[in-house]
Each structure stands twice: as structure tokens, then as C-alpha cells.
Scaffold this active site. Structure first.
Site, PDB file in Angstrom:
ATOM      1  NE  ARG A 206      24.465  93.010 -36.786  1.00  0.00           N
ATOM      2  CZ  ARG A 206      25.517  92.426 -36.234  1.00  0.00           C
ATOM      3  NH1 ARG A 206      26.064  91.378 -36.801  1.00  0.00           N
ATOM      4  NH2 ARG A 206      26.021  92.896 -35.120  1.00  0.00           N
TER       5      ARG A 206
ATOM      6  CE  LYS B 203      36.958  93.105 -18.738  1.00  0.00           C
ATOM      7  NZ  LYS B 203      37.936  92.951 -19.826  1.00  0.00           N
TER       8      LYS B 203
ATOM      9  N   GLY C 228      28.816  98.432 -31.226  1.00  0.00           N
ATOM     10  CA  GLY C 228      29.973  99.324 -31.089  1.00  0.00           C
ATOM     11  C   GLY C 228      29.688 100.715 -31.619  1.00  0.00           C
TER      12      GLY C 228
ATOM     13  N   GLY D 129      24.998  95.427 -27.888  1.00  0.00           N
ATOM     14  CA  GLY D 129      24.724  94.002 -28.100  1.00  0.00           C
ATOM     15  C   GLY D 129      23.926  93.310 -27.019  1.00  0.00           C
TER      16      GLY D 129
HETATM   17  P1  AMP Z   1      29.031  94.229 -21.718  1.00  0.00           P
HETATM   18  O1  AMP Z   1      29.406  93.506 -22.977  1.00  0.00           O
HETATM   19  O2  AMP Z   1      30.155  94.976 -21.072  1.00  0.00           O
HETATM   20  O3  AMP Z   1      27.771  95.024 -21.825  1.00  0.00           O
HETATM   21  O4  AMP Z   1      28.773  93.066 -20.658  1.00  0.00           O
HETATM   22  C1  AMP Z   1      27.757  92.137 -20.821  1.00  0.00           C
HETATM   23  C2  AMP Z   1      28.087  90.930 -19.984  1.00  0.00           C
HETATM   24  O5  AMP Z   1      28.219  91.315 -18.633  1.00  0.00           O
HETATM   25  C3  AMP Z   1      27.010  89.885 -20.029  1.00  0.00           C
HETATM   26  O6  AMP Z   1      27.506  88.746 -20.670  1.00  0.00           O
HETATM   27  C4  AMP Z   1      26.703  89.611 -18.558  1.00  0.00           C
HETATM   28  O7  AMP Z   1      26.607  88.236 -18.279  1.00  0.00           O
HETATM   29  C5  AMP Z   1      27.897  90.206 -17.841  1.00  0.00           C
HETATM   30  N1  AMP Z   1      27.571  90.617 -16.475  1.00  0.00           N
HETATM   31  C6  AMP Z   1      26.548  91.377 -16.077  1.00  0.00           C
HETATM   32  N2  AMP Z   1      26.530  91.501 -14.746  1.00  0.00           N
HETATM   33  C7  AMP Z   1      27.565  90.791 -14.273  1.00  0.00           C
HETATM   34  C8  AMP Z   1      28.072  90.531 -12.965  1.00  0.00           C
HETATM   35  N3  AMP Z   1      27.469  91.020 -11.884  1.00  0.00           N
HETATM   36  N4  AMP Z   1      29.175  89.755 -12.850  1.00  0.00           N
HETATM   37  C9  AMP Z   1      29.759  89.251 -13.954  1.00  0.00           C
HETATM   38  N5  AMP Z   1      29.345  89.468 -15.218  1.00  0.00           N
HETATM   39  C10 AMP Z   1      28.258  90.233 -15.374  1.00  0.00           C
END
Ligand code: AMP
Length: 402
Positions: free
Chosen positions: A35, A200, A379, A356
Site C-alpha cells: 500500500r 460465500k 472492499g 484481498g
Molecule cells: P472471500 O474472502 O470470500 O474471497 O473468501 C476467501 C476465502 O475462501 C479464502 O480464505 C479461502 O480459503 C476460502 N475458500 C475458498 N474455497 C473454499 C472452499 N471450497 N471451502 C471453504 N473455503 C474456501
């Protein structure tokens, strides 16, 4: 609003909102200075032209006023190094007599770093009186903090009201961020593939909905893919699933079909018997995962499928990993997709990586130089692609003169 490249900074005191919210370890050493380095071109250009610079930033999330562990004095030494030994002064407060005196005494080529703006609760409240006090520290306001552009805080947005149109502008980082995001959102050469991953569905609904209006292909990987499979009546074992989002997943699939947007889900997965680095693993179809097992990465067939789509693309947006890339056993999907995005870029595609975890992934695999642009805003980038107007950007583009 003025433009950064045409403005003459000679003899001016330039108040810059930067995002120096860097991670520090227990010894207060900076563990990742991305950053800071990202905004150096803006600072250096002003100093080289004979202006002086007053830097304001937040660091961490202080709750009740000043706390040493969130003090920006920890980063002064590193800033001096990054600026090749330039004079960097520090004010123990971001407003008040000391800050005003030190700002007034700055000579051309010198820098003043202000203490953490979030030591005042007024910052996050977007308090006008506080913003006005900050504005007194410079002749010109430059916003170069894309990482906080989605916040309507005093130093990121409200402060712009206290500068006339020809004395407020975006810095070079902000300009680059906006230009690359705009290119993808409004001038994408087709085929345009969006790769969306992460944990998610609920976090990514708005971005997917906005991309349905723009992309030709949407690749969905990571934990969120299993909600899409289960919603279609498939068996996903113990994989991550948001049952309450299943109707929405079906809605997205139907909407994509009616708009002619191709949605690609991972056909197979690397599955594990527990969420741990030493889990037992095997491969199976993503829509027939046995009970007791969970999909933690996309499989080889999915990689081949996704790669084919990516290599045909002229524009690529990537947000979110394909699996639990933090664990060695589940990093192959994310790494393969990163390599495919890099290869497509070499062949002439424009690729933007943001958010991120996808940035952490592209850095982990040393591929950040092989894509067209890596966004510094997690974000902020997500909200931009959700189609929202970011307050930090709107404040300079649209704010009223005073
Ligand atoms: P996000 O912050 O929503 O982009 O999610 C990122 C996180 O999703 C990372 O820490 C990954 O470890 C987790 N992730 C990715 N694929 C999976 C999966 N199949 N099951 C559980 N967690 C996951």
C-alpha cells in the site's frame, strides 16, 4: 476538479489522503508495504516538482482514541527509506497547533506524516468540522487512497468540500485504479470473463448480478460453487453451503441463461475428509461428493474447462480464490487459474485482479507482474464492481464548491 498530471505543484503544500494501513508484526515492522509503494509515484512527483507533502492516513481500527500500537510513527523510518532519504517529519496529531505549525514550516521537497486520523471518532463519522480542520493543512487536496474510497469518512470524502474544484484531484494510484476498473466495466473487449471465487455466495451476489449485464462468461469457483450445485439438487457432502442462498443461486443461473451469459461451475473437486492441511484427499465430481467429505479446491477437469474459457478471453476480471489456497494441498486450482490468467495476458488480454484474497494468491505465486493490473482496494474494488458510486471518488468528481 483538476487533473494531477497537468497541475503545477511547485511551492504548494499538498495534502494527500493515502492508504498506509499496512500490516505490522509484534515488533512493529511492516510485513507487507504494497500500500505504501503503490502511492510513491504520486508523492515523488510532487516532491520532484518542488511541492511539499502532508500525508494523512488511518492505521488499524483504534477504538477509543490514541493507542501506540496504531500510531503511524511506526512507519516513518520505512517511509524515509522508500523516499530515498527525503526529510519526513511527524506530527503527533492530525489536527491542531502542532500539525498546523509543522505543515506551515515545510520546505519544498519535504514530507509531513500526520498521526492516525482514526484516533478521532469524527473521522469515520464523516464529521464536517473535523474535515474542515484537516483541510487547513494544505493548499491542495489529493486523494490517492483507493483502498478507503468506499468510505464516506472525513479525510476520504467530506474534506473535498473544503477545496475549490481546481484544488482537489485524484493521485496517480487512484487514477490508475479507476482507469482499469472503468475499462473492465464500460469498455471491455469481448469475450469478457469474470472469475469469481471465495467462500460465500452472499458476499458476491451484487458483483455477480452486475456482471451478468456485462460479461460473456462467469466462472464460479471456491466454496461458493457448492451452493450452486446443491441448489440444482446435487449432493455436495460436507462442502460449504449457504442453504438460504440456494433460491438466489437458481435465480442467477436462470438470469444468466436468459441473457446468454455462460456460467461455468467446477465439474470436479479435490475433496478432503477434514478442513485441515493434513487432511486425506481425493478427487471426485463436484455434484456427487460423499458424506463426510468436502470440496476444498477445484479439480483437474474444472481447471482444464476454466483454462479453455480464460485463454479465449480478451478481458478478464478475477476476484476470489478457487479453493483454500492457503493450504498446500488445496492451492493447485487457484495457482492454475492464476497461470492461465497470466498466459491470456501475454496473448493480449486485459486482466484485472482485485479483492484481498485473489491479490494474496497472485502474489503468493509471484504472478503479479504477469497480469495487467492488480488492484490495491479490496472492499472498494468489490463495491466498484457492484456498480456503486464510491464516496471518495464522488466527492472529488461531484462535490459542491464552497
Ligand atoms: P472471500 O474472502 O470470500 O474471497 O473468501 C476467501 C476465502 O475462501 C479464502 O480464505 C479461502 O480459503 C476460502 N475458500 C475458498 N474455497 C473454499 C472452499 N471450497 N471451502 C471453504 N473455503 C474456501
Amino acid at each position: 476538479m483538476s487533473t494531477f498530471s497537468s497541475y503545477s505543484f511547485k511551492g504548494k503544500k499538498v495534502l494527500i489522503r493515502v492508504d498506509f494501513n499496512v500490516p505490522l508484526n509484534d515488533q512493529f515492522e511492516i510485513t507487507d508495504d504494497t500500500r505504501m509503494t503503490a502511492t510513491l509515484p504520486t508523492i515523488k512527483k510532487i516532491l520532484e516538482e518542488g511541492g511539499s507533502v502532508i500525508l494523512m492516513s488511518h492505521l488499524g481500527r483504534p477504538k477509543t482514541g490514541p493507542e501506540d500500537k496504531f500510531s503511524l510513527h511506526h512507519i516513518v523510518y520505512h517511509l524515509v527509506k522508500l523516499l530515498n532519504g527525503a526529510t519526513v517529519k511527524f506530527a503527533n496529531d492530525c489536527i491542531g497547533a502542532e500539525a498546523l505549525e509543522k505543515s506551515a514550516a515545510l520546505k519544498p521537497g519535504e514530507v509531513l506524516l500526520l498521526e492516525n486520523v482514526r484516533f478521532y471518532k469524527e473521522e469515520e463519522k464523516g464529521d464536517r468540522a473535523f474535515a474542515e480542520k484537516l483541510s487547513k493543512l494544505g493548499d491542495v487536496y489529493v486523494n490517492d487512497a483507493f483502498g478507503t474510497a468506499h468510505r464516506a469518512h472525513a479525510s476520504t470524502a467530506i474534506i473535498a468540500d473544503f477545496f475549490p474544484a481546481d484544488k482537489k484531484m485524484f493521485g496517480l494510484l487512484m487514477n490508475a485504479e479507476v482507469a482499469s476498473a472503468e475499462k473492465v466495466l464500460h469498455a471491455a473487449e469481448k469475450p469478457f470473463t469474470a472469475i469469481i471465487g471465495g467462500a460465500k455466495v452472499s458476499d458476491k451476489i451484487l458483483i455477480i448480478e452486475n456482471l451478468l449485464e456485462r460479461a460473456t462468461d462467469i466462472i464460479i469457483g471456491g466454496g461458493m460453487a457448492y451452493t450452486f450445485w446443491k441448489a440444482q439438487g446435487k449432493v455436495i457432502g460436507n462442502s460449504l453451503c449457504e442453504d438460504d442462498r440456494m433460491p438466489l443461486a437458481l435465480e442467477i443461473l436462470a438470469k444468466a441463461k436468459s441473457k446468454g451469459v455462460h456460467i461455468h461451475l467446477p465439474i470436479d473437486s479435490t475433496i478432503a475428509d477434514k478442513f485441515a492441511p493434513d487432511a486425506q484427499t481425493t478427487n471426485c465430481e463436484s455434484f456427487g461428493i460423499p458424506s463426510g467429505w468436502m470440496g476444498l479446491d477445484i479439480g483437474q477437469k474444472a481447471i482444464a474447462d476454466f483454462k479453455e474459457v480464460i485463454l479465449k478471453s480478451k478481458t478478464i476480471l478475477w476476484n476470489g480464490p478457487m479453493g483454500v489456497f492457503e493450504m498446500e494441498k488445496f492451492q493447485n486450482g487457484t495457482k492454475s487459474i492464476a497461470l492461465a490468467v497470466a498466459e491470456a495476458t501475454t496473448k493480449g488480454a486485459f486482466s484485472l485482479v482485485g479483492g484481498g484474497d485473489s491479490v494474496a494468491a497472485i502474489n503468493k505465486f509471484n504472478l503479479s507482474e504477469k497480469v495487467s493490473y492488480v488492484s490495491t482496494g479490496g472492499g472498494a474494488m468489490l463495491e466498484y464492481f457492484e456498480g456503486k458510486e464510491l464516496p471518495g471518488i464522488a466527492a472529488i468528481k461531484n462535490s459542491q464548491l464552497v
